[in-house]
Design an enzyme around this catalytic site. Structure first.
Site, PDB file in Angstrom:
ATOM      1  N   GLU A 100      48.076  39.939  21.667  1.00  0.00           N
ATOM      2  CA  GLU A 100      48.052  40.201  23.114  1.00  0.00           C
ATOM      3  C   GLU A 100      46.601  40.399  23.562  1.00  0.00           C
ATOM      4  OE1 GLU A 100      48.927  39.971  25.992  1.00  0.00           O
ATOM      5  OE2 GLU A 100      50.512  41.371  26.539  1.00  0.00           O
ATOM      6  N   ASP A 101      46.335  40.228  24.839  1.00  0.00           N
ATOM      7  CA  ASP A 101      44.973  40.419  25.342  1.00  0.00           C
ATOM      8  C   ASP A 101      44.648  41.892  25.570  1.00  0.00           C
ATOM      9  OD1 ASP A 101      46.696  40.588  27.515  1.00  0.00           O
ATOM     10  OD2 ASP A 101      45.595  39.179  28.778  1.00  0.00           O
ATOM     11  N   ASP A 104      47.792  47.782  28.714  1.00  0.00           N
ATOM     12  CA  ASP A 104      47.404  48.578  29.881  1.00  0.00           C
ATOM     13  C   ASP A 104      48.477  49.651  30.081  1.00  0.00           C
ATOM     14  OD1 ASP A 104      46.324  49.377  32.326  1.00  0.00           O
ATOM     15  OD2 ASP A 104      47.137  47.693  33.432  1.00  0.00           O
ATOM     16  N   PHE A 154      38.808  47.183  35.500  1.00  0.00           N
ATOM     17  CA  PHE A 154      39.460  45.888  35.494  1.00  0.00           C
ATOM     18  C   PHE A 154      38.486  44.909  34.852  1.00  0.00           C
ATOM     19  CE2 PHE A 154      40.839  41.796  37.031  1.00  0.00           C
ATOM     20  CZ  PHE A 154      42.197  41.879  36.780  1.00  0.00           C
ATOM     21  N   ARG A 167      38.902  33.176  32.596  1.00  0.00           N
ATOM     22  CA  ARG A 167      39.459  33.203  31.228  1.00  0.00           C
ATOM     23  C   ARG A 167      38.521  32.530  30.236  1.00  0.00           C
ATOM     24  NH1 ARG A 167      44.847  34.845  31.747  1.00  0.00           N
ATOM     25  NH2 ARG A 167      46.005  33.993  33.492  1.00  0.00           N
TER      26      ARG A 167
HETATM   27  P1  IMP Z   1      50.724  46.100  30.842  1.00  0.00           P
HETATM   28  O1  IMP Z   1      52.120  45.545  30.819  1.00  0.00           O
HETATM   29  O2  IMP Z   1      50.500  46.997  32.034  1.00  0.00           O
HETATM   30  O3  IMP Z   1      50.309  46.759  29.560  1.00  0.00           O
HETATM   31  O4  IMP Z   1      49.744  44.931  31.162  1.00  0.00           O
HETATM   32  C1  IMP Z   1      49.604  43.896  30.362  1.00  0.00           C
HETATM   33  C2  IMP Z   1      49.031  42.690  31.083  1.00  0.00           C
HETATM   34  O5  IMP Z   1      48.331  43.004  32.310  1.00  0.00           O
HETATM   35  C3  IMP Z   1      47.998  42.120  30.191  1.00  0.00           C
HETATM   36  O6  IMP Z   1      48.580  41.262  29.247  1.00  0.00           O
HETATM   37  C4  IMP Z   1      47.060  41.435  31.151  1.00  0.00           C
HETATM   38  O7  IMP Z   1      47.514  40.125  31.394  1.00  0.00           O
HETATM   39  C5  IMP Z   1      47.139  42.261  32.421  1.00  0.00           C
HETATM   40  N1  IMP Z   1      45.987  43.177  32.547  1.00  0.00           N
HETATM   41  C6  IMP Z   1      45.960  44.507  32.385  1.00  0.00           C
HETATM   42  N2  IMP Z   1      44.733  45.034  32.578  1.00  0.00           N
HETATM   43  C7  IMP Z   1      43.935  43.975  32.865  1.00  0.00           C
HETATM   44  C8  IMP Z   1      42.521  43.843  33.144  1.00  0.00           C
HETATM   45  O8  IMP Z   1      41.723  44.797  33.159  1.00  0.00           O
HETATM   46  N3  IMP Z   1      42.078  42.575  33.391  1.00  0.00           N
HETATM   47  C9  IMP Z   1      42.892  41.476  33.372  1.00  0.00           C
HETATM   48  N4  IMP Z   1      44.212  41.564  33.097  1.00  0.00           N
HETATM   49  C10 IMP Z   1      44.726  42.792  32.857  1.00  0.00           C
HETATM   50 MG    MG Z   2      48.691  39.246  29.151  1.00  0.00          MG
END
Ligand code: IMP
Ligand code: MG
Length: 176
Positions: A100-101, A104, A154, A167
């Site tokens: 995963e990237d 959050d 962010f 990206r």
């Molecule tokens: P989560 O479900 O809130 O943990 O978010 C996961 C997804 O939100 C990640 O896979 C990213 O695609 C996106 N995301 C969360 N924070 C960032 C950020 O700082 N920059 C870009 N994408 C983000």
């Molecule tokens: Mg993602």
């Protein structure tokens, strides 16, 4: 908010990312000891991380790609996860490694962890994320492996986007 490339500050450089991925891959190579791994890339954000990480892994490896989304074009999560494309082969008895990237809120990670465990009896399950944004976490999930911590910024680049852009950057950056 709009983000222009000239506004970006480097948070993690290309060299830092490369070095950290090598370290992480070494840990994984030690853990899996040559056993086959199914690496699952969560599109689109993890595409660069997946391709660099897997090239450092030395076990027999298969790649799968799934697509989830929780962000629209905004900078905050929508709070619900959409499984845009989650077709997977039979993962029973496999060593499954999610790539995963960023974790959050953790909602995406939680969704995936539950999805895999509901559908398969895997041999091992590991969740690997390029970035860990602990401060905004709303679930109790933690990545098993990650490269860098980020605070409540962010970030874009190296797979991560703002409105689909950035990206392709070799580094991870942010706007102050
Ligand atoms: P989560 O479900 O809130 O943990 O978010 C996961 C997804 O939100 C990640 O896979 C990213 O695609 C996106 N995301 C969360 N924070 C960032 C950020 O700082 N920059 C870009 N994408 C983000
Ligand atoms: Mg993602």
């Amino acid at each position: 908010m709009e983000i222009k490339i000239e506004d970006l500050k480097v948070l993690f450089s290309e060299e830092q990312i490369k070095a950290k991925i090598k370290e992480l891959a070494k840990e994984m190579n030690d853990f899996y000891k040559g056993e086959e791994v199914i690496a699952i890339c969560v599109l689109k954000g993890s595409v660069l991380f997946m391709s660099d990480l897997t090239r450092e892994l030395n076990m027999p490896l298969k790649m799968e790609f799934i697509r989830l989304s929780s962000y629209g074009s905004s900078m905050t999560t929508s709070g619900k996860v959409n499984a845009v494309d989650i077709k997977l082969p039979d993962l029973n008895g496999k060593n499954v490694l999610i790539v995963e990237d960023i974790v959050d809120t953790g909602l995406t990670a939680k969704f995936l962890i539950d999805f895999i465990h509901m559908n398969f009896q895997v041999k091992t399950f590991k969740f690997c994320s390029l970035l860990d944004k602990k401060i905004t976490r709303k679930t109790d999930v933690e990545p098993d492996y990650y490269c860098f911590d980020v605070d409540d910024k962010f970030v874009v680049g190296y797979g991560l986007d703002y409105d689909g852009y950035f990206r392709n950057l070799k580094y991870i950056g942010y706007k102050e």
